[in-house]
Structures are given as structure tokens and as C-alpha cells.
Enzyme design. Structure first.
Site, short mmCIF file in Angstrom:
data_model
loop_
_atom_site.label_atom_id
_atom_site.label_comp_id
_atom_site.label_asym_id
_atom_site.label_seq_id
_atom_site.Cartn_x
_atom_site.Cartn_y
_atom_site.Cartn_z
N TYR A 54 -32.50 -2.42 2.35
CA TYR A 54 -33.36 -3.65 2.36
C TYR A 54 -34.56 -3.17 1.38
CZ TYR A 54 -37.13 -6.65 3.87
OH TYR A 54 -38.23 -7.68 4.03
N HIS A 84 -45.99 -13.63 -3.41
CA HIS A 84 -46.77 -13.57 -2.21
C HIS A 84 -48.25 -13.58 -2.45
CE1 HIS A 84 -42.88 -12.29 -1.02
NE2 HIS A 84 -43.23 -11.81 0.31
N ASN A 196 -46.41 -4.44 1.93
CA ASN A 196 -46.32 -4.31 3.36
C ASN A 196 -47.35 -3.20 3.69
OD1 ASN A 196 -42.78 -4.04 4.72
ND2 ASN A 196 -44.22 -5.84 4.26
N TYR A 280 -80.97 -9.43 36.03
CA TYR A 280 -79.95 -8.62 35.68
C TYR A 280 -79.89 -8.25 34.17
CZ TYR A 280 -77.24 -9.73 39.95
OH TYR A 280 -76.72 -10.12 41.24
N ARG A 283 -81.96 -5.09 34.50
CA ARG A 283 -81.36 -3.88 35.46
C ARG A 283 -80.00 -3.58 35.48
NH1 ARG A 283 -80.34 -5.72 41.26
NH2 ARG A 283 -81.47 -7.67 40.86
N PHE A 329 -45.18 -2.74 10.24
CA PHE A 329 -46.28 -3.49 9.81
C PHE A 329 -46.70 -4.46 10.80
CE2 PHE A 329 -41.51 -4.87 8.91
CZ PHE A 329 -41.79 -5.83 9.76
N GLU A 415 -39.61 -13.79 10.99
CA GLU A 415 -40.72 -13.14 11.48
C GLU A 415 -41.31 -13.93 12.57
OE1 GLU A 415 -42.58 -12.73 7.71
OE2 GLU A 415 -41.26 -11.29 6.97
#
Length: 507
Positions: A54, A84, A196, A280, A283, A329, A415
Site C-alpha cells: 500500500y 492533497h 501521513n 470561592y 478560597r 496516523f 476513513e
């Protein structure tokens, strides 16, 4: 320019702070380059044997079943980068881009990515020449890695996209030539290995973490000043209280408050006052800020591991020649760590804003004038500064919604679960800036309150911090243009002037 010796897998938080602080060059051991070369040779051996792997001789994502012929493999990697590079939005700042490159080099040098040494050297040369790829901030879902932003990191190395040199954006091909940098032709697996990975989301999360640490420290100092300004008690910081609960962050924070307030004459002046308990926001500072510290420390541990991780796919194992597809990834650890940082930042700001609100309120501020100014009415004093703090605190509440619980399927459902880590990390920088604004308002208000107690003085440490603030911002004796005062206090926070002296994350 700082030189960082890269020991693959052993990058420290201190190293990372140096990268974010300014330009760096990398010193790389030849033995580590040889380890990378061995993984690259393994890729070539797999191809020579006619095996299918792959991303090496197949398409990507849902196209993984498509076999690519040998004479098209270089084109495959080139097309991967260009297709990409789909980012949008504002560009990541130089310091984040610098860290992205360092993290990618650190990962590739582990020797499981199948990338040639000359590719790693080309990344290092970008740093040394201060040539920073223009990386749009938006477009990654945090799986399968930070594909779009990392494609923008790689594109200039093959002659596409833009780079930034000393703040000027230039076309990549011409800028690379002018800087004396050669363009690359990517080999099998190399484009995929570069794209990746979780380096962008991790770099953003680390930048957010260190910004959060600065704001956290400044908020501790401001909180201690507010205790004195409101004539509060230091009893809630007694170590016996916190040892009984046993929460480490709470114990450490209470100790910091005791140190900051030690020797305050303001405290001694009202030790026998009839007020039994403070609000608060004064404190419970150890309990709230201690919980925030625990979250930041946990996030630091996760991100320290991720900064040294191998997160591309598939992974190459030169020892036995295996090439294994997995899911390193997927940036879920980064997303959850970033969510923790975001929660801490929201609470740091929430508590600080409540202290500012308390200081301007004559019903709760220990006898200070309303809105911390004389001649109220003609003067509004800190009235609207507290409104600004409230606005910033509210904005951070919205931004604190956990990003890691979201997912949207991509790549034709191949994905089908993603981390949203890049957004999770990126928003922490906006949140840290908002929180710094909130703490800046409180610091100004607390300093104003301490001035009303003169001639009494606070502790030596708080008086030194007060003096640093007053060197930039004078006492508010009558209304004036307010925004520059907040900007000056924020600048002191950014520069670490308003600090407790404790290294909270150990770096």
C-alpha cells in the site's frame, strides 16, 4: 540560531520550547541517517521482488486496490502531494511551521518510514535557511494524519506552493533556488510518508500547551495579588488541608500560593478580622488551579510521547522486511490532549474573571472603592474592563467544547472515523490569548487594589511583580484610555514577567 541535536525518539519539551522560541538548525548523527537509509532500501527490495504494498505501488485510501506501474511511481508521489494540498484559511505562524518540520524529521529518523536520507536532509535545510513553507491552518481532520497541511509543507520541496522568508511570502520554486535549495523528485513511499502523520496537530497542541502554561503561571500570580488586594486569608493554602485530599496539582499550587504571599504586611494587618471565609474565587484557588495543572501535566505527557512517535503508514521494518499497514496516523491522543488543554484554559479564565468581578464589587472586595477608582460616578474605573474579561471567558466556554467527540466520514467512507485533532489543537492558541486577556485585567485590578492599601506592602515577590507592572502601567487615579493598559499587561504575561518562578511542566 540555536542548534538542536536530534536523537530520534528522544526530543524533549525543552527542545520543543527552543524550536518555538526562534530559528534552529539540526545536528543529525550519521548513524541515524543510515537507519533511515536501511528502511528506504527495504522499500526498493519489496518493489524489486514484485510485491504489492500500500502506498508504494498502489493508489491511496479507497484506491488502495489499484496497482501502479513502476514507470508511474514518481508521478504517483508527485500527484499525491499536489492533490492533497487543499488547505485554506490563515497561514500557520513560522514558529509552528518550524516545529512541524522538526517533528517530521524526528519521526523519519526513527527509520520506519522508507524515506531516503536526502529527503530528511532537505527538510533540515529548510530550517537552516529559514525557508518556511506556507501552510494554511484549515483543512485537516486529524486522520489519516494531517494530510492537507503536510502536503503544503512538502509542495515547495518539489517546486510548488509558496514559502515565507523573513515574513515575505514568495513563490516556492524561485525562493528555493534563491536560497540555494535543490528541488526533490520523490521516490516510492516518500510522498506518503511525508503527508501521513500527526506532526501539524501535535505542533499546534504543543504551542497551545506552552501558551497555557504561561497563562496558568500568570493567573497564579494574579490570584495571589487578588488575595492581598481583597484582604483575603491565606489559611486556605495551609498544607494540612491539601495533604488530606492528596491531589498532586492541588498540593503544588497551594505551596506556590504560600510562597507568593509569604511575608505580606497586608495579610498581617487583618489577621484577626471577623470575616470567616472568602469567596470561592479566592478560597478554592488550589482546588481549581490544581485540577487545571493536573490536566496540563497529563497533556504534556501525551504530547511528549507523540512528538517522538512514528505516525505514518504503512510502516517499514528493515529487520525482517515487513511493510505493515496500520493506523498510527489517527490523532485521537492529540485531540484528547488538546481538549484537556482547552478545558484547563477555560477554567483558568473563568476563575480569574470571577476574581476581577469580586474586586470591583464593594460588597465583596474587602473595603476597596467600587470599580477600584476614587470619585466613582465621574469615573467608571474598572467597570468595563471586567466586562471585557467576562466576554473573553464566555468565548472560551464555547471554544472548550471537546473536539475529540466529533467525527465526520471522509474518503468515500474508507476513513470513517477521524479525530478532529488539528482543530482541537489550533483553537487552544485562541483560547490562550483570550485567557491572557482575562488574567491581564485581573492583574491590573489586583495591583490597583494593593495600591489602595498603602503604605502597607505585599510580599517581596508580589511587590517585585507589582513594580514591573507599574513600570508600564501607572495607577488608575482617573479615567483614561484603557485598552493600552490591558495590552501592556498581556505583553508582560507573554514575556513571562508575571511568573511564580516554578517550572510547572518540568521543561
Amino acid at each position: 540560531m540555536q542548534t538542536i541535536r536530534v536523537h530520534p525518539g528522544r526530543l524533549t519539551l525543552s527542545d520543543i520550547k527552543l524550536v518555538l522560541a526562534g530559528p534552529v538548525r539540526l545536528s543529525i548523527d550519521p548513524a541515524d541517517m543510515e537507519r533511515a537509509a536501511a528502511s528506504s532500501r527495504t522499500v526498493m527490495e519489496v518493489m524489486a521482488a514484485g510485491k504489492v504494498a500500500y502506498g508504494i505501488n498502489t493508489g491511496f485510501g479507497l484506491l488502495a486496490k489499484t496497482r501502479i506501474e513502476t514507470d508511474q511511481l514518481a508521478l504517483l508521489q508527485r500527484n499525491l502531494v499536489l492533490s492533497h494540498a487543499t488547505g485554506t484559511g490563515p497561514l500557520l505562524p513560522d514558529e509552528v511551521v518550524r516545529l512541524v518540520i522538526v517533528l517530521k524529521v524526528n519521526s523519519l529518523l526513527r527509520g520506519y518510514s522508507g524515506v531516503r536520507p536526502e529527503v530528511i536532509a532537505a527538510l533540515a535545510q529548510l530550517l537552516e535557511r529559514e525557508v518556511y513553507p506556507c501552510i494554511p491552518a484549515k483543512g485537516s481532520v486529524g486522520a489519516s494524519g494531517d494530510l492537507a497541511p503536510l502536503a503544503h509543507m512538502v509542495a515547495p520541496m518539489i517546486g510548488w506552493g509558496e514559502v515565507r522568508i523573513k515574513g515575505e511570502v514568495l513563490p516556492a520554486a524561485k525562493a528555493m533556488e534563491a536560497a540555494g535549495l535543490s528541488l526533490l523528485e520523490l521516490g516510492p513511499k516518500e510522498g506518503l510518508a511525508l503527508l501521513n502523520g500527526t506532526q501539524v496537530s501535535t505542533a499546534l497542541a504543543l504551542a497551545g500547551l506552552f501558551a497555557a502554561e504561561r497563562v496558568f503561571d500568570a493567573a497564579l500570580v494574579a490570584g495571589a495579588m487578588s488575595v492581598d488586594a481583597a484582604r483575603g486569608s491565606d489559611t486556605p493554602f495551609d498544607p494540612r488541608i491539601h495533604e488530606l485530599r492528596g491531589q498532586r496539582g492541588q498540593i503544588d499550587v497551594a505551596a506556590a500560593y504560600r510562597e507568593l504571599l509569604a511575608g505580606s504586611a497586608i495579610r498581617e494587618s487583618h489577621r484577626d478580622c471577623p470575616r470567616v471565609q472568602d469567596p470561592y474565587c479566592l478560597r478554592c484557588q488550589p482546588q481549581v488551579m490544581g485540577a487545571c495543572l493536573d490536566q496540563l501535566r497529563f497533556a504534556a505527557g501525551t504530547l511528549g510521547i507523540e512528538a517522538n512517535a512514528v505516525t505514518d503508514n504503512p510502516l517499514v521494518f528493515p529487520g525482517d522486511g515487513a511493510i505493515l499497514s496500520g493506523g498510527n496516523f489517527h490523532a485521537e491522543p492529540v485531540a484528547m490532549a488538546a481538549d484537556q488543554i482547552a478545558l484547563a484554559l477555560a477554567e483558568i479564565g473563568n476563575l480569574s474573571e470571577r476574581r476581577s468581578a469580586m474586586l470591583v464589587d464593594p460588597n465583596h472586595n474587602g473595603g476597596l472603592p467600587a470599580f477600584l477608582v476614587k470619585d466613582g460616578g465621574v469615573n467608571s474605573g474598572f467597570m468595563i474592563a471586567q466586562v471585557t474579561a467576562a466576554a473573553l471567558a464566555s468565548e472560551n466556554k464555547g471554544l472548550a467544547h471537546p473536539a475529540s467527540v466529533d467525527s465526520i466520514p471522509t474518503s468515500a467512507n474508507q476513513e470513517d472515523h477521524v479525530s478532529m485533532a488539528t482543530w482541537a489543537a489550533r483553537r487552544t492558541l485562541d483560547m490562550a490569548d483570550n485567557a491572557a486577556g482575562i488574567v491581564a485585567v485581573e492583574t491590573l485590578a489586583a495591583a490597583q487594589g494593593i495600591d489602595f492599601h498603602r503604605p502597607l506592602r505585599s510580599s517581596s515577590r508580589l511587590e517585585a511583580i507589582h513594580a514591573s507592572l507599574r513600570s508600564r502601567v501607572p495607577f488608575w487615579d482617573r479615567d483614561r484610555y484603557f485598552a493600552p493598559d490591558i495590552a501592556a499587561a498581556k505583553d508582560l504575561i507573554a514575556k513571562g514577567v508575571l511568573e511564580s518562578g516554578v517550572s510547572w511542566l518540568g521543561a
